[in-house]
Design an enzyme around this catalytic site. Structure first.
Site, short mmCIF file in Angstrom:
data_model
loop_
_atom_site.label_atom_id
_atom_site.label_comp_id
_atom_site.label_asym_id
_atom_site.label_seq_id
_atom_site.Cartn_x
_atom_site.Cartn_y
_atom_site.Cartn_z
N GLY A 11 0.87 -1.15 -0.20
CA GLY A 11 -0.15 0.07 0.05
C GLY A 11 0.81 1.26 0.01
N THR A 36 -6.27 -3.54 -2.07
CA THR A 36 -6.16 -2.19 -2.18
C THR A 36 -4.66 -1.99 -2.75
OG1 THR A 36 -6.06 -1.60 0.19
CG2 THR A 36 -8.24 -1.45 -1.02
N ASP A 57 -3.70 -12.86 3.31
CA ASP A 57 -4.71 -11.97 3.97
C ASP A 57 -4.53 -12.32 5.21
OD1 ASP A 57 -7.10 -10.84 4.92
OD2 ASP A 57 -8.33 -11.61 3.47
N GLY A 103 -1.24 -11.81 18.71
CA GLY A 103 -0.71 -13.07 19.12
C GLY A 103 0.51 -13.46 18.51
N ALA A 115 -1.27 0.79 13.18
CA ALA A 115 -1.72 2.09 12.37
C ALA A 115 -3.06 2.34 12.80
CB ALA A 115 -1.75 2.00 10.79
N TYR A 146 -14.88 1.65 9.36
CA TYR A 146 -13.51 1.91 9.61
C TYR A 146 -13.40 2.36 11.09
CZ TYR A 146 -8.84 4.12 8.33
OH TYR A 146 -7.59 4.30 8.30
N THR A 176 -2.71 12.03 5.07
CA THR A 176 -1.38 11.84 4.72
C THR A 176 -1.35 11.71 2.99
OG1 THR A 176 -0.35 11.10 6.55
CG2 THR A 176 0.95 10.62 4.66
#
Ligand code: UDP
Length: 327
Positions: A11, A36, A57, A103, A115, A146, A176
């Site tokens: 990303g 994305t 994933d 974990g 983040a 989100y 950003t």
């Protein structure tokens, strides 16, 4: 040699973090499911002996063999259009994934940084936003997937810190920008520049008096690096406090690109925050950090990046669907 696992590595932010940590002499394990993310962002690192990429994933069980010193969880859709298009993945990557990664951090005795975002403040009633503010969030609105995932992520992180003694860091990232942003993700800066490059009118949502404060990516990465290396485990805002109204920002983009197109006004999306500016006094105090790149400098670099993109990326159909998500 220390090793860092970076999720969301293909990303915008993840790829800049890969660059930075390789430069600092760490071994980087990059992970992304490419929903994305874009391999073009890390193509230049393929072949580097200290870099490896795992297509995975992270909402599923995460296995990494060998030692890990640091984990950075930067995998998540991060634009309002993405939340509308992939709401379930957005929720899962903030909740199921952070459970897996905490974990893993516990198992490997690694330090983990997550983040987080200014979105945890929602449509804030306190201005500027400082870390003690708890926010004003609509859990069931379109941005709730989100905002609430990120709030859960912070809670889970603090629980692992307090209950299991995992070393954790939380960065609250404000708007950003910079090279490698997706041109077609609907966020205001790539939206305006993309529109200028395609010869379309610039779309201002609402009356354009809402504010944002834009931080150049190199400044953000420096703040994140310092936070990870610090011993501070409460959330820290990282962003640029230079606040601007969206309608003034459109004027700056018109000047920068020299476009002859005009601005057009569209409805404001639901729960769109009216003002946003980070209070960065904590980052100044505990990290000795503040942004260095001003907007005109950062925008020039970002504009040349967008200009260098292929026609295919500029006209990628994704952005054309946006109309159906924006009233
Ligand atoms: N915005 C706009 N035109 C666009 C895209 C966004 O006026 O084409 C506005 C949006 O409504 C918001 C601000 O710009 O007030 C920043 O939006 P963005 O999606 O970049 O990020 P946010 O800070 O809202 O998460």
């Amino acid at each position: 040699m220390k090793t860092v696992l970076i999720t969301g590595a293909a990303g915008f932010l993840g790829s800049h973090l890969c660059d930075r940590f390789l430069k600092e002499g760490l071994k980087v394990i990059a992970m992304d499911n490419l929903i994305t993310g874009d391999m073009d962002n890390i193509q230049h690192l393929i072949g580097n002996e200290h870099f490896s990429f795992i297509h995975h994933d992270v909402t599923n069980y995460v296995h990494v063999s060998g030692k890990l010193d640091y984990i950075m969880h930067f995998a998540s859709p991060a634009s309002p259009i993405d939340y509308l298009k992939i709401p379930i993945q957005t929720l899962k990557v903030g909740s199921l994934a952070i459970h897996n990664l905490l974990g893993l951090a516990r198992e490997k005795k690694a330090r983990i940084i997550i983040a987080s975002t200014s979105e945890i403040y929602g449509d804030p009633q306190v201005h500027p936003q400082h870390e003690e503010y708890w926010g004003h969030v609509n859990p069931v609105g379109p941005r709730g997937v989100y905002d609430e995932a990120k709030r859960f992520q912070e809670a889970m992180t603090m629980a692992y810190n307090r209950y299991h003694g995992v070393e954790t860091r939380i960065v609250r990232i404000f708007n950003t920008y910079g090279p490698r942003m997706r041109l077609n993700d609907g966020r205001v800066l790539p939206a305006f520049i993309g529109q200028a490059l395609r010869g379309e009118d610039l779309t201002i949502f609402g009356d354009g008096t809402q504010t944002r404060s834009f931080c150049y990516v190199d400044d953000l990465v420096e703040g994140i690096y310092r936070l990870l290396m610090s011993d501070y485990d409460e959330p820290v805002n990282i962003g640029n406090p230079d606040e601007i109204m969206i309608k003034e920002f459109a004027e700056e983009i018109i000047k920068l690109t020299g476009t002859t197109q005009k601005v057009v006004y569209k409805d404001l999306p639901q729960d769109d925050p009216k003002q946003r500016r980070p209070d960065i006094s904590l980052a100044q105090k505990v990290l000795g950090w503040e942004p260095k790149v001003n907007r005109s400098e950062g925008l020039k670099i970002t504009y040349s990046y967008f200009k260098s993109l292929s026609e295919e990326k500029l006209y990628r159909v994704e952005h054309k669907d946006f109309a159906k998500y924006i009233k």
